[in-house]
Design a protein around this motif. Sequence first.
Motif, PDB file in Angstrom:
ATOM      1  N   VAL A  61      19.213  13.465  85.907  1.00 49.93           N
ATOM      2  CA  VAL A  61      20.051  14.268  85.016  1.00 49.93           C
ATOM      3  C   VAL A  61      20.378  13.473  83.753  1.00 49.93           C
ATOM      4  O   VAL A  61      20.860  12.340  83.829  1.00 49.93           O
ATOM      5  CB  VAL A  61      21.350  14.689  85.721  1.00 49.93           C
ATOM      6  N   SER A  62      20.140  14.084  82.597  1.00 47.59           N
ATOM      7  CA  SER A  62      20.446  13.467  81.314  1.00 47.59           C
ATOM      8  C   SER A  62      21.767  14.004  80.774  1.00 47.59           C
ATOM      9  O   SER A  62      22.016  15.215  80.813  1.00 47.59           O
ATOM     10  CB  SER A  62      19.325  13.758  80.312  1.00 47.59           C
ATOM     11  N   ILE A  63      22.614  13.109  80.276  1.00 50.74           N
ATOM     12  CA  ILE A  63      23.881  13.512  79.661  1.00 50.74           C
ATOM     13  C   ILE A  63      23.587  13.829  78.198  1.00 50.74           C
ATOM     14  O   ILE A  63      23.252  12.943  77.405  1.00 50.74           O
ATOM     15  CB  ILE A  63      24.934  12.409  79.810  1.00 50.74           C
ATOM     16  N   ALA A  64      23.709  15.119  77.838  1.00 50.66           N
ATOM     17  CA  ALA A  64      23.214  15.586  76.549  1.00 50.66           C
ATOM     18  C   ALA A  64      24.288  15.651  75.464  1.00 50.66           C
ATOM     19  O   ALA A  64      23.968  15.591  74.275  1.00 50.66           O
ATOM     20  CB  ALA A  64      22.584  16.972  76.715  1.00 50.66           C
ATOM     21  N   ALA A  65      25.551  15.795  75.838  1.00 49.56           N
ATOM     22  CA  ALA A  65      26.624  15.906  74.844  1.00 49.56           C
ATOM     23  C   ALA A  65      27.952  15.751  75.556  1.00 49.56           C
ATOM     24  O   ALA A  65      28.026  15.782  76.792  1.00 49.56           O
ATOM     25  CB  ALA A  65      26.564  17.257  74.129  1.00 49.56           C
ATOM     26  N   GLY A  66      29.025  15.589  74.763  1.00 43.84           N
ATOM     27  CA  GLY A  66      30.328  15.472  75.387  1.00 43.84           C
ATOM     28  C   GLY A  66      31.436  15.173  74.409  1.00 43.84           C
ATOM     29  O   GLY A  66      31.253  15.170  73.182  1.00 43.84           O
ATOM     30  N   HIS A  67      32.602  14.913  74.957  1.00 41.41           N
ATOM     31  CA  HIS A  67      33.803  14.582  74.192  1.00 41.41           C
ATOM     32  C   HIS A  67      34.667  13.700  75.080  1.00 41.41           C
ATOM     33  O   HIS A  67      34.875  14.016  76.256  1.00 41.41           O
ATOM     34  CB  HIS A  67      34.563  15.860  73.819  1.00 41.41           C
ATOM     35  N   THR A  68      35.150  12.606  74.542  1.00 37.56           N
ATOM     36  CA  THR A  68      35.985  11.697  75.324  1.00 37.56           C
ATOM     37  C   THR A  68      37.181  11.282  74.481  1.00 37.56           C
ATOM     38  O   THR A  68      37.020  10.842  73.331  1.00 37.56           O
ATOM     39  CB  THR A  68      35.204  10.439  75.745  1.00 37.56           C
ATOM     40  N   ALA A  69      38.384  11.414  75.044  1.00 34.69           N
ATOM     41  CA  ALA A  69      39.599  11.048  74.317  1.00 34.69           C
ATOM     42  C   ALA A  69      40.704  10.754  75.312  1.00 34.69           C
ATOM     43  O   ALA A  69      40.638  11.151  76.482  1.00 34.69           O
ATOM     44  CB  ALA A  69      40.021  12.178  73.380  1.00 34.69           C
ATOM     45  N   ARG A  70      41.727  10.045  74.828  1.00 35.63           N
ATOM     46  CA  ARG A  70      42.963   9.859  75.591  1.00 35.63           C
ATOM     47  C   ARG A  70      44.035  10.731  74.963  1.00 35.63           C
ATOM     48  O   ARG A  70      44.190  10.756  73.744  1.00 35.63           O
ATOM     49  CB  ARG A  70      43.397   8.393  75.579  1.00 35.63           C
ATOM     50  N   TYR A  71      44.773  11.446  75.820  1.00 37.01           N
ATOM     51  CA  TYR A  71      45.825  12.330  75.350  1.00 37.01           C
ATOM     52  C   TYR A  71      47.082  12.115  76.186  1.00 37.01           C
ATOM     53  O   TYR A  71      46.995  11.865  77.397  1.00 37.01           O
ATOM     54  CB  TYR A  71      45.405  13.799  75.465  1.00 37.01           C
ATOM     55  N   SER A  72      48.223  12.247  75.548  1.00 33.60           N
ATOM     56  CA  SER A  72      49.469  12.196  76.299  1.00 33.60           C
ATOM     57  C   SER A  72      49.541  13.409  77.224  1.00 33.60           C
ATOM     58  O   SER A  72      48.944  14.455  76.958  1.00 33.60           O
ATOM     59  CB  SER A  72      50.672  12.187  75.355  1.00 33.60           C
ATOM     60  N   ASP A  73      50.269  13.245  78.331  1.00 36.64           N
ATOM     61  CA  ASP A  73      50.475  14.295  79.338  1.00 36.64           C
ATOM     62  C   ASP A  73      49.244  14.577  80.185  1.00 36.64           C
ATOM     63  O   ASP A  73      49.296  15.446  81.056  1.00 36.64           O
ATOM     64  CB  ASP A  73      50.971  15.605  78.708  1.00 36.64           C
ATOM     65  N   CYS A  74      48.127  13.876  79.967  1.00 36.69           N
ATOM     66  CA  CYS A  74      46.991  13.989  80.876  1.00 36.69           C
ATOM     67  C   CYS A  74      47.197  13.031  82.044  1.00 36.69           C
ATOM     68  O   CYS A  74      47.750  11.939  81.871  1.00 36.69           O
ATOM     69  CB  CYS A  74      45.676  13.657  80.166  1.00 36.69           C
ATOM     70  N   SER A  75      46.754  13.434  83.217  1.00 32.64           N
ATOM     71  CA  SER A  75      46.959  12.586  84.387  1.00 32.64           C
ATOM     72  C   SER A  75      45.858  12.818  85.396  1.00 32.64           C
ATOM     73  O   SER A  75      45.217  13.874  85.412  1.00 32.64           O
ATOM     74  CB  SER A  75      48.332  12.849  85.030  1.00 32.64           C
ATOM     75  N   PHE A  76      45.631  11.813  86.235  1.00 31.83           N
ATOM     76  CA  PHE A  76      44.697  11.961  87.338  1.00 31.83           C
ATOM     77  C   PHE A  76      45.273  12.952  88.354  1.00 31.83           C
ATOM     78  O   PHE A  76      46.484  13.048  88.494  1.00 31.83           O
ATOM     79  CB  PHE A  76      44.470  10.606  88.017  1.00 31.83           C
ATOM     80  N   PRO A  77      44.408  13.696  89.067  1.00 30.38           N
ATOM     81  CA  PRO A  77      42.953  13.571  89.093  1.00 30.38           C
ATOM     82  C   PRO A  77      42.209  14.433  88.095  1.00 30.38           C
ATOM     83  O   PRO A  77      41.034  14.221  87.849  1.00 30.38           O
ATOM     84  CB  PRO A  77      42.604  14.005  90.515  1.00 30.38           C
TER      85      PRO A  77
END
Length: 346
Positions: free
Chosen positions: A123-139
């Motif tokens: 599987v090839s990773i073709a595109a995306g978006h990565t960021a850190r945001y407040s109020d985001c949490s695991f999982p």
Amino acid sequence: MDEGIDADLGKVDQAFFSEYLYPNLGADRDDVTLGPTHGVDFGVLDVAGTALVVATDPVSVLPRLGFDRAARFALDIVLADVAVSGLAPTHLTVSLSLPPDFGDDDFATFWEAWSDEARALGVSIAAGHTARYSDCSFPWVGAATALAVGDHDDVVRPDGARSGDDVLVTKGPAVEATGLLTSLFPDEVPLSDDALDTAQARLDEAGAVRDARAISAATHGGVHAMHDATEGGLLGAFFEMAGAAGVRFDVDTSQVPWRPGVREAADALGFDPWTATTAGTLVVAVDPTHTDDVVDALDRQGTPVGVVGTVADGEGVTLDGERATKPRGDSSWPVYAALAERAADQ
């Protein structure tokens, strides 16, 4: 089998889907050959005569597993909905909304493992978006879309079960729930060390991509439907597949495989294994003349499988000749919530 389930948690039910989601699907396009359908894992587009299978799922990252193991587990869950189409996943887009305290070193471990598993599966990773945001949490840290490209004739639909088919089940009930709950909350599980180790090992069986590919390669046209038994468990998967195809599943529970540690963990933690999430377990409707081919293919890669019943005219599900009741939710969700709350208080 569904006492104690919180029906408001997990995937929405068919009534919610039909009232709110299905009437509002944007523009009508002729190239959408299979659109959103309750109980069906993926959509299909026609691109110049070629089938493009697509499915989107949440990305769930569980730090307590270790970021290497958590990444592989999360990716396998994302890819499964496309793999059950009968086409091998080929491409992936990923959007990650990361907690602010997810450090660079931990992210590197996570992403390298994610990439390694994708590479191993072609599987090839073709595109995306990565960021850190407040109020985001695991999982829950984002979503990913998996794609597969192939011939329309090779697509296996989850709603394709036909009267007379054999029903096959790999691995059995609650594989994912058993491995996940005992790995995340080991101190809360009243099992011996050996029994706990056995239950935790089930998490490594929660991937379905390799099994789905083996099933598809075993026979051309003999597999009529395939479904990954996730939320709502194995019983829920029977109902989803039967309902989508307008048929009845008659199941002999004595033929369903059980993995070591599942019954013990379910008894210790108080969840119903039949209605607990079990990613990695496939339900397959197969032309009886091809059943042996599918069983042999799974045997060769060491995956337990049982021929558990048949597809018949009618509706619903019978277990050992008795009408079953459709689950109202997933029995593992309230257990997870209680264990998480208990662990947070310590």
